[in-house]
Design an enzyme around this catalytic site. Structure first.
Site, mmCIF file in Angstrom:
data_model
loop_
_atom_site.group_PDB
_atom_site.id
_atom_site.type_symbol
_atom_site.label_atom_id
_atom_site.label_comp_id
_atom_site.label_asym_id
_atom_site.label_seq_id
_atom_site.Cartn_x
_atom_site.Cartn_y
_atom_site.Cartn_z
ATOM 1 N N LYS A 106 0.744 -1.328 -0.025
ATOM 2 C CA LYS A 106 -0.021 0.136 -0.160
ATOM 3 C C LYS A 106 0.885 1.228 0.006
ATOM 4 O O LYS A 106 2.021 1.201 0.515
ATOM 5 C CB LYS A 106 -0.769 0.038 1.405
ATOM 6 C CG LYS A 106 -2.180 0.798 1.081
ATOM 7 C CD LYS A 106 -3.185 0.005 0.280
ATOM 8 C CE LYS A 106 -4.572 0.565 0.256
ATOM 9 N NZ LYS A 106 -5.542 -0.106 -0.572
ATOM 10 N N GLY A 218 -22.856 4.652 2.399
ATOM 11 C CA GLY A 218 -21.635 5.100 1.465
ATOM 12 C C GLY A 218 -22.055 4.664 0.271
ATOM 13 O O GLY A 218 -22.074 3.498 -0.488
ATOM 14 N N GLY A 220 -20.856 5.357 -3.005
ATOM 15 C CA GLY A 220 -19.744 5.747 -3.859
ATOM 16 C C GLY A 220 -19.587 4.475 -4.794
ATOM 17 O O GLY A 220 -20.586 3.865 -5.329
ATOM 18 N N ALA A 222 -18.051 1.307 -4.832
ATOM 19 C CA ALA A 222 -18.405 -0.035 -4.322
ATOM 20 C C ALA A 222 -19.622 0.193 -3.946
ATOM 21 O O ALA A 222 -20.638 -1.126 -4.027
ATOM 22 C CB ALA A 222 -17.432 -0.278 -2.795
HETATM 23 P P1 NAD Z 1 -16.128 6.294 -3.060
HETATM 24 O O1 NAD Z 1 -14.855 7.463 -2.562
HETATM 25 O O2 NAD Z 1 -16.315 6.088 -4.414
HETATM 26 O O3 NAD Z 1 -17.238 6.137 -2.044
HETATM 27 C C1 NAD Z 1 -17.365 6.455 -0.869
HETATM 28 C C2 NAD Z 1 -18.686 6.808 -0.186
HETATM 29 O O4 NAD Z 1 -18.615 6.852 1.132
HETATM 30 C C3 NAD Z 1 -19.038 8.304 -0.869
HETATM 31 O O5 NAD Z 1 -20.206 8.189 -1.407
HETATM 32 C C4 NAD Z 1 -19.176 8.993 0.395
HETATM 33 O O6 NAD Z 1 -19.901 10.382 0.344
HETATM 34 C C5 NAD Z 1 -19.342 8.037 1.447
HETATM 35 N N1 NAD Z 1 -19.093 8.474 2.948
HETATM 36 C C6 NAD Z 1 -18.016 9.195 3.178
HETATM 37 N N2 NAD Z 1 -18.131 9.408 4.742
HETATM 38 C C7 NAD Z 1 -19.267 8.933 5.031
HETATM 39 C C8 NAD Z 1 -20.244 8.716 6.249
HETATM 40 N N3 NAD Z 1 -19.674 9.132 7.110
HETATM 41 N N4 NAD Z 1 -21.194 7.953 6.372
HETATM 42 C C9 NAD Z 1 -21.701 7.526 4.962
HETATM 43 N N5 NAD Z 1 -21.043 7.533 3.895
HETATM 44 C C10 NAD Z 1 -19.943 8.142 3.718
HETATM 45 O O7 NAD Z 1 -14.985 5.289 -2.437
HETATM 46 P P2 NAD Z 1 -15.034 3.610 -2.721
HETATM 47 O O8 NAD Z 1 -13.991 3.340 -4.126
HETATM 48 O O9 NAD Z 1 -16.546 3.238 -2.884
HETATM 49 O O10 NAD Z 1 -14.582 2.839 -1.549
HETATM 50 C C11 NAD Z 1 -15.306 2.696 -0.523
HETATM 51 C C12 NAD Z 1 -14.800 1.744 0.604
HETATM 52 O O11 NAD Z 1 -14.682 0.254 -0.004
HETATM 53 C C13 NAD Z 1 -13.307 2.153 1.240
HETATM 54 O O12 NAD Z 1 -13.153 1.552 2.364
HETATM 55 C C14 NAD Z 1 -12.504 1.438 0.196
HETATM 56 O O13 NAD Z 1 -11.264 1.146 0.787
HETATM 57 C C15 NAD Z 1 -13.384 0.007 0.045
HETATM 58 N N6 NAD Z 1 -13.068 -0.631 -1.303
HETATM 59 C C16 NAD Z 1 -13.293 0.008 -2.715
HETATM 60 C C17 NAD Z 1 -12.657 -0.744 -3.666
HETATM 61 C C18 NAD Z 1 -12.851 -0.195 -5.029
HETATM 62 O O14 NAD Z 1 -12.478 -0.922 -5.973
HETATM 63 N N7 NAD Z 1 -13.820 0.959 -5.409
HETATM 64 C C19 NAD Z 1 -11.871 -2.011 -3.554
HETATM 65 C C20 NAD Z 1 -11.659 -2.483 -2.288
HETATM 66 C C21 NAD Z 1 -12.265 -1.816 -0.984
#
Ligand code: NAD
Length: 415
Positions: A106, A218, A220, A222
């Site tokens: 990382k 959340g 976003g 995922a």
């Molecule tokens: P992203 O930035 O696309 O989405 C994150 C979402 O969480 C956003 O909509 C944001 O508004 C929301 N958020 C932030 N603070 C919040 C809160 N207090 N309450 C509710 N929602 C809140 O990120 P992502 O890529 O979807 O990643 C989200 C999680 O998934 C992270 O922990 C990341 O490490 C994990 N993850 C993602 C991937 C990937 O491929 N995208 C892979 C493995 C793990």
């Protein structure tokens, strides 16, 4: 930060517990408790106003017994060494739980990228990659996107590395745009993998997904794709939220329509036909499936007793603390741990790297078929370990992956 919330202390605790359950002596824990290599770099960047600003960045490589290191790069003001070390350690176990031949890594830069111009961001990205280049490469360590890094940043990384080498090196990073060797299916891979594991978990506990209720924390990448895919499997999405607010509807929410609303307004809040819901209440809803897809440490000793879901699919990294895990296990809630539930992302990253090395590209259908097989096999392996040893799913996931890494370390003579 309290001990309960320090991610590096948490992952060390998880390793220790799994090593003890496997009956391993302390030497295995000694080899796994710290990353093999951590690099700290100080990166001077010429800002648009002509001044020089120095940023601090890290790259941690946890364990390379089964293959090159793999893991994302995060640009965030809260990036710190303990977090990067913890995330690299989780990556080792995430890769090995799904059986892909990588160790964990990382990286991160302590920066608020929103305060930088496009040009400053590009200079910072390129300078960081030049600084860590000696320990990076398709056969050594393959970075990828994480919080606030994206396919554009990966393109700069790849270009910088290719210039240093003197030839095109697409396999040095994953999460690239399709035009530069990215894989089809990468955008929704994490959610797709999560949905496959939730489907398998539902079979095991006899939960019919037709009409099963879901809350997603959340919305976003995922979270939104998870809601869409679970909805396609027949589930009813009753609550979703983001950093600005939440939306709840007992009758169900159209996951596409609320995504469009978020894209137009910046939040899921205020979506037609829904009521506002607080983040705390969303986690404690009486739903069948809860998908934390936002932050670390949201299910803790404070609220675990109030969680009512039957299945928790951890799309986010580290949403549950070890103390909370114990409570959830006693309550009979089936937690699909992050290192398994969100491993679809790194699996398709692996596919991207394989395609780059072969210079031959697969269709989205081929990618998803391969992903499904890997996720279902991994889920079954972990579930069987959970039943055989009578341990929670997270401990079982660590046990299967620690066993794989330990077997490799023994064969190599490290133990
Ligand atoms: P992203 O930035 O696309 O989405 C994150 C979402 O969480 C956003 O909509 C944001 O508004 C929301 N958020 C932030 N603070 C919040 C809160 N207090 N309450 C509710 N929602 C809140 O990120 P992502 O890529 O979807 O990643 C989200 C999680 O998934 C992270 O922990 C990341 O490490 C994990 N993850 C993602 C991937 C990937 O491929 N995208 C892979 C493995 C793990």
């Amino acid at each position: 930060m309290t001990e309960e919330l320090n991610p590096f202390k948490i992952v060390q605790k998880q390793i220790k517990e799994a090593c003890d359950k496997l009956g391993y002596d302390d030497s295995v824990y000694e080899l796994l408790k710290e990353p093999e290599r951590v690099m700290t770099v100080h990166i001077p960047v010429k800002m648009d106003d002509g001044t020089i600003k120095t940023f601090t960045g890290f790259r941690s490589q946890h364990n390379t017994a089964v293959g090159p290191a793999k893991g994302g790069v995060r640009f965030h003001p809260d990036v710190n060494l303990d977090e990067v070390k913890a995330l690299s350690t989780w990556m080792t176990f995430k890769c090995s739980v799904v059986g892909i031949p990588y160790g964990g890594a990382k990286g991160g830069i302590k920066v608020n990228p929103k305060e930088l111009s496009e040009g400053e961001l590009e200079r910072l990205s390129r300078a960081y990659f030049r600084a860590i280049a000696p320990i990076i490469g398709p056969e050594k360590d393959i970075p990828a996107p994480d919080v606030y890094t994206n396919p554009q940043v990966m393109s700069w990384f790849m270009d910088e590395f290719s210039k240093l080498k003197g030839y095109n090196t697409p396999g040095v990073v994953t999460g690239k745009p399709i035009e530069l060797g990215g894989s089809k299916g990468r955008d929704k891979a994490t959610a797709q993998g999560c949905a496959y594991t939730i489907r398998e978990a539902a079979k095991r506990i006899g939960l019919d997904l037709k009409g099963a209720t879901v809350a997603v924390q959340g919305y976003g990448n995922a979270g939104s794709f998870s809601a869409i895919l679970l909805n396609e499997l027949g589930c009813k999405i009753v609550a979703v939220n983001d950093s600005k607010g939440g939306a709840y509807s007992e009758g169900g929410i159209d996951p596409y329509a609320i995504l469009k609303h978020k894209q137009e307004t910046g939040s899921v809040k205020g979506f037609e036909g829904t009521e506002e819901i607080l983040g705390k209440d969303l986690l404690e809803l009486d739903v069948d499936i809860l998908v934390p897809a936002a932050l670390e440490n949201v299910i803790t000793s404070q609220n675990a007793a109030n969680i009512r879901a039957k299945i928790i699919g951890e799309a986010a990294n580290g949403p549950t603390t070890p103390e909370a895990d114990k409570v959830l296990y006693e309550k009979g809630i089936l937690v699909i741990p992050d290192i398994l539930a969100n491993a679809g992302g790194v699996t398709v990253s692996y596919f991207e790297w394989v395609q780059n090395l072969m210079n031959y590209y697969w269709t989205e259908k081929e990618v998803l078929q391969r992903l499904e097989k890997i996720m279902v096999d991994a889920f079954n392996k972990v579930y069987n370990m959970h039943e055989e040893y009578k341990v929670d799913m997270r401990t079982a996931a660590y046990m299967t992956s620690i066993k794989t890494v330990t077997d490799a370390m023994k064969l190599r003579g490290w133990l």
